[in-house]
Write a protein that holds these residues in place. Structure first.
Motif, PDB file in Angstrom:
ATOM      1  N   ALA A  88      10.752  -2.214   0.000  1.00 53.40           N
ATOM      2  CA  ALA A  88       9.737  -3.301  -0.270  1.00 53.40           C
ATOM      3  C   ALA A  88       9.907  -2.954  -1.687  1.00 53.40           C
ATOM      4  O   ALA A  88       9.886  -3.462  -2.709  1.00 53.40           O
ATOM      5  CB  ALA A  88       8.113  -3.776   0.575  1.00 53.40           C
ATOM      6  N   ALA A  89       8.998  -1.537  -2.074  1.00 50.35           N
ATOM      7  CA  ALA A  89       8.725  -0.614  -3.684  1.00 50.35           C
ATOM      8  C   ALA A  89      10.211  -0.927  -4.060  1.00 50.35           C
ATOM      9  O   ALA A  89      10.145  -1.204  -4.646  1.00 50.35           O
ATOM     10  CB  ALA A  89       8.142   0.447  -2.846  1.00 50.35           C
ATOM     11  N   ARG A  90      11.311  -0.246  -4.029  1.00 52.39           N
ATOM     12  CA  ARG A  90      12.326   0.077  -4.964  1.00 52.39           C
ATOM     13  C   ARG A  90      13.152  -2.285  -4.727  1.00 52.39           C
ATOM     14  O   ARG A  90      13.269  -1.901  -6.069  1.00 52.39           O
ATOM     15  CB  ARG A  90      13.684  -0.220  -3.173  1.00 52.39           C
ATOM     16  CG  ARG A  90      15.026  -0.299  -4.174  1.00 52.39           C
ATOM     17  CD  ARG A  90      16.212   0.244  -3.248  1.00 52.39           C
ATOM     18  NE  ARG A  90      17.551   0.469  -3.461  1.00 52.39           N
ATOM     19  CZ  ARG A  90      18.103   0.610  -3.002  1.00 52.39           C
ATOM     20  NH1 ARG A  90      18.640   1.479  -2.119  1.00 52.39           N
ATOM     21  NH2 ARG A  90      19.832   0.922  -3.749  1.00 52.39           N
ATOM     22  N   ALA A  91      12.899  -2.843  -4.319  1.00 51.80           N
ATOM     23  CA  ALA A  91      12.976  -4.015  -4.724  1.00 51.80           C
ATOM     24  C   ALA A  91      11.894  -4.858  -5.770  1.00 51.80           C
ATOM     25  O   ALA A  91      12.789  -5.144  -6.537  1.00 51.80           O
ATOM     26  CB  ALA A  91      12.301  -5.225  -3.112  1.00 51.80           C
ATOM     27  N   LEU A 117       6.991   8.158 -10.064  1.00 50.75           N
ATOM     28  CA  LEU A 117       5.768   8.308 -10.425  1.00 50.75           C
ATOM     29  C   LEU A 117       4.614   8.423  -8.952  1.00 50.75           C
ATOM     30  O   LEU A 117       4.038   8.827  -8.296  1.00 50.75           O
ATOM     31  CB  LEU A 117       4.782   7.119 -11.044  1.00 50.75           C
ATOM     32  CG  LEU A 117       5.364   7.139 -12.817  1.00 50.75           C
ATOM     33  CD1 LEU A 117       4.338   6.151 -13.567  1.00 50.75           C
ATOM     34  CD2 LEU A 117       4.295   8.110 -13.387  1.00 50.75           C
ATOM     35  N   ARG A 118       5.581   7.706  -8.281  1.00 54.23           N
ATOM     36  CA  ARG A 118       5.056   6.984  -6.583  1.00 54.23           C
ATOM     37  C   ARG A 118       5.500   8.716  -6.083  1.00 54.23           C
ATOM     38  O   ARG A 118       4.532   9.200  -4.968  1.00 54.23           O
ATOM     39  CB  ARG A 118       5.860   6.167  -6.474  1.00 54.23           C
ATOM     40  CG  ARG A 118       5.368   4.581  -6.530  1.00 54.23           C
ATOM     41  CD  ARG A 118       6.043   3.831  -5.545  1.00 54.23           C
ATOM     42  NE  ARG A 118       7.240   4.086  -5.355  1.00 54.23           N
ATOM     43  CZ  ARG A 118       8.558   2.982  -6.204  1.00 54.23           C
ATOM     44  NH1 ARG A 118       7.792   2.295  -7.020  1.00 54.23           N
ATOM     45  NH2 ARG A 118       9.007   2.642  -6.293  1.00 54.23           N
ATOM     46  N   THR A 119       6.808   9.228  -6.657  1.00 48.47           N
ATOM     47  CA  THR A 119       7.736  10.309  -5.471  1.00 48.47           C
ATOM     48  C   THR A 119       6.779  11.735  -5.858  1.00 48.47           C
ATOM     49  O   THR A 119       6.365  12.553  -4.893  1.00 48.47           O
ATOM     50  CB  THR A 119       9.157  10.282  -5.616  1.00 48.47           C
ATOM     51  OG1 THR A 119       9.188   8.843  -6.004  1.00 48.47           O
ATOM     52  CG2 THR A 119       9.687  11.385  -4.906  1.00 48.47           C
ATOM     53  N   VAL A 120       6.859  12.300  -7.175  1.00 48.56           N
ATOM     54  CA  VAL A 120       6.969  13.445  -7.028  1.00 48.56           C
ATOM     55  C   VAL A 120       5.439  14.141  -6.518  1.00 48.56           C
ATOM     56  O   VAL A 120       5.341  15.160  -6.729  1.00 48.56           O
ATOM     57  CB  VAL A 120       6.582  13.327  -8.757  1.00 48.56           C
ATOM     58  CG1 VAL A 120       5.719  14.648  -9.317  1.00 48.56           C
ATOM     59  CG2 VAL A 120       7.579  13.700  -9.703  1.00 48.56           C
ATOM     60  N   GLY A 417       0.035   0.514  -7.746  1.00 48.17           N
ATOM     61  CA  GLY A 417      -1.422   0.202  -7.483  1.00 48.17           C
ATOM     62  C   GLY A 417      -1.730   1.039  -6.693  1.00 48.17           C
ATOM     63  O   GLY A 417      -2.263   2.159  -6.495  1.00 48.17           O
ATOM     64  N   LYS A 418      -1.585   0.341  -5.329  1.00 42.79           N
ATOM     65  CA  LYS A 418      -1.384   0.866  -4.014  1.00 42.79           C
ATOM     66  C   LYS A 418      -0.316   2.863  -3.816  1.00 42.79           C
ATOM     67  O   LYS A 418      -1.183   3.286  -2.822  1.00 42.79           O
ATOM     68  CB  LYS A 418      -1.229   0.490  -2.910  1.00 42.79           C
ATOM     69  CG  LYS A 418       0.476   0.081  -2.840  1.00 42.79           C
ATOM     70  CD  LYS A 418       0.808  -1.112  -2.015  1.00 42.79           C
ATOM     71  CE  LYS A 418       1.894  -1.462  -1.273  1.00 42.79           C
ATOM     72  NZ  LYS A 418       2.459  -2.385  -0.674  1.00 42.79           N
ATOM     73  N   TRP A 422      -4.730   6.913  -9.220  1.00 44.85           N
ATOM     74  CA  TRP A 422      -5.398   6.936 -10.568  1.00 44.85           C
ATOM     75  C   TRP A 422      -4.910   5.040 -11.464  1.00 44.85           C
ATOM     76  O   TRP A 422      -6.044   5.585 -12.341  1.00 44.85           O
ATOM     77  CB  TRP A 422      -5.036   7.774 -11.751  1.00 44.85           C
ATOM     78  CG  TRP A 422      -3.434   7.615 -11.727  1.00 44.85           C
ATOM     79  CD1 TRP A 422      -2.644   8.644 -10.752  1.00 44.85           C
ATOM     80  CD2 TRP A 422      -2.431   7.394 -12.699  1.00 44.85           C
ATOM     81  NE1 TRP A 422      -1.346   8.196 -11.292  1.00 44.85           N
ATOM     82  CE2 TRP A 422      -0.795   7.468 -12.991  1.00 44.85           C
ATOM     83  CE3 TRP A 422      -2.654   6.151 -13.544  1.00 44.85           C
ATOM     84  CZ2 TRP A 422       0.332   6.818 -12.954  1.00 44.85           C
ATOM     85  CZ3 TRP A 422      -1.718   5.390 -14.357  1.00 44.85           C
ATOM     86  CH2 TRP A 422      -0.447   5.982 -14.120  1.00 44.85           C
ATOM     87  N   ALA A 423      -4.372   4.962 -10.971  1.00 37.98           N
ATOM     88  CA  ALA A 423      -4.038   3.600 -11.696  1.00 37.98           C
ATOM     89  C   ALA A 423      -4.649   2.117 -11.075  1.00 37.98           C
ATOM     90  O   ALA A 423      -5.830   1.614 -11.196  1.00 37.98           O
ATOM     91  CB  ALA A 423      -2.784   3.179 -11.655  1.00 37.98           C
TER      92      ALA A 423
END
Length: 423
Positions: A88-91, A117-120, A417-418, A422-423
């Motif tokens: 879903a995020a990839r899409a 940003l999500r992964t590190v 954001g989810k 920090w966002a």
């Protein structure tokens, strides 16, 4: 040998299992632990893994668990293959950049930054827990964007090596075209993860005869077709770029093309649905043919070879494999702590890169540009903040204009954001 796979519920995993079953002489696996919080997927993949090993007469046991610390305890190596946010995020990564006239792709450009940003932070948390539970284990990172993730791991002092299948895929393809065993071909494969070129194709080893010119002369049309780049460009360059270079060399063409068809994420999501249905069939005892369309060709061969070399006895002769590791002078125009994708001697003490030949500024300039972007991307992943995201996007050669960087920053934060506290 005991190996743990974090993200073991991935539909990729049966490819890995098949490799360990076929290549048992290279890596004497005794226990494989699949770690994943998705219990239903884990049960399906774990069941097929056991059947594949059993069908090929492999004695290794397969254990499944949702608890990381239990899975990695006593493991000789931990392979990390995960996707934060799933398909879903990839899409979304493949969609919102197109609204700004920019490439929508999961590892390159603005979408690749979102994935970093999500992964590190997630991978660093996993690695620290692995270190506390099992400080001697090697971490093999197959999680994209591999270069940025591996650099984060190495900066934190983890025993880590990054792995991508681009080089081994091209090695196998060239070997088939030349009708020679893959083991006979050494690639002068240099660059950054997903930004590499084959500057030589050598018979017999690093010092062998370079057959790249004859390969392009005799099979250039086939290679160009696979890369989806024009043959005249391949001939003019005299090197073979990875297929990710199409995003740079034909950016506008790719953006127009992506706007007219479903995202790759949608295709993969449907593929995964079908694969999981297949995995649940107790009569299935081998990886299905559909898995080849999922991506990751020859991933298992690369992973088995890397694990076997890293876990060899001290003093055992090293092997040469393409990995992601610290530059340390390999590409002298880049900082030593940049992570590069290059051939390296792999042994018990890790990766020792082979120094690159002199390279044309046509390639070194782009490598340096993307390295600067990766510096800023890692800073944004580690410290957060809208301004750091904007700076990374402004620095990226596929963005570069302030209006686009502003618009992409807004969209990236809105869609992620989810996943970014920090966002």
């Amino acid at each position: 040998m005991k190996l743990a796979v974090v993200g073991g519920g991935s539909t990729y995993t049966p490819e890995l299992i098949d490799g360990f079953a076929r290549l048992r002489e290279s890596f004497p696996l005794t226990e494989l632990v699949l770690v994943d919080p998705a219990a239903e997927r884990l049960e399906l993949v774990g069941g097929l893994a056991r059947r594949i090993l059993s069908a090929q007469g492999h004695p290794a046991t397969v254990v499944t668990t949702s608890r990381l610390e239990d899975g990695v305890a006593g493991a000789d190596a931990v392979l990390v293959q995960l996707r934060v946010g799933g398909q879903a995020a990839r899409a979304e990564d493949e969609t919102w950049p197109l609204e700004c006239g920019c490439l929508g792709q999961e590892t390159t450009g603005a979408g690749g930054l979102a994935k970093a940003l999500r992964t590190v932070p997630v991978v660093l948390d996993i690695a620290e827990r692995v270190r506390r539970a099992n400080p001697d284990a090697w971490i093999i990172d197959f999680t994209n964007p591999v270069g940025i993730v591996t650099r984060a791991l190495l900066r934190e002092g983890h025993k880590a090596v990054g792995l991508c299948n681009v080089a081994i895929h091209l090695q196998r393809k060239f070997a088939a075209l030349l009708d020679v065993p893959p083991s006979e071909l050494h690639l002068d494969h240099y660059g950054l993860n997903h930004l590499t070129w084959e500057f030589g194709v050598r018979l017999g080893g690093p010092g062998g005869e370079d057959v790249l010119p004859s390969l392009i002369d005799g099979h250039g049309a086939r290679i160009a077709e696979d890369l989806r780049l024009p043959l005249p460009l391949l001939t003019r360059l005299g090197v073979v770029p990875s297929y990710y270079l199409r995003y740079y060399y034909a950016h506008d063409e790719v953006v127009e093309e992506l706007g007219t068809k479903p995202s790759r994420a949608a295709e993969v999501a449907e593929m995964e649905r079908k694969l999981l249905e297949m995995y649940g069939d107790p009569a299935l005892r081998e990886k299905p043919e559909l898995l080849a369309q999922r991506g990751g060709a020859f991933y298992s061969e690369a992973a088995v070879a890397l694990a076997a070399s890293l876990l060899g006895a001290p003093g055992e002769q090293s092997t040469i494999q393409v990995v992601n590791t610290y530059n340390n002078g390999t590409l002298p125009f880049l900082p030593d702590d940049a992570v590069v994708e290059v051939p390296a001697h792999i042994g018990h003490d890790g990766a020792r890169p082979l120094r690159a030949p002199a390279l044309d500024p046509l390639y070194t300039g782009l490598m340096a540009h993307v390295t600067a972007y990766e510096d800023l991307a890692l800073d944004a992943a580690l410290r957060g903040g809208r301004e750091r995201v904007f700076r990374a996007l402004l620095a990226h050669p596929l963005v570069g204009q302030y209006a686009q960087a502003e618009a992409l920053t807004d969209r990236l934060l809105a869609h992620n954001g989810k996943h970014l506290p920090w966002a």
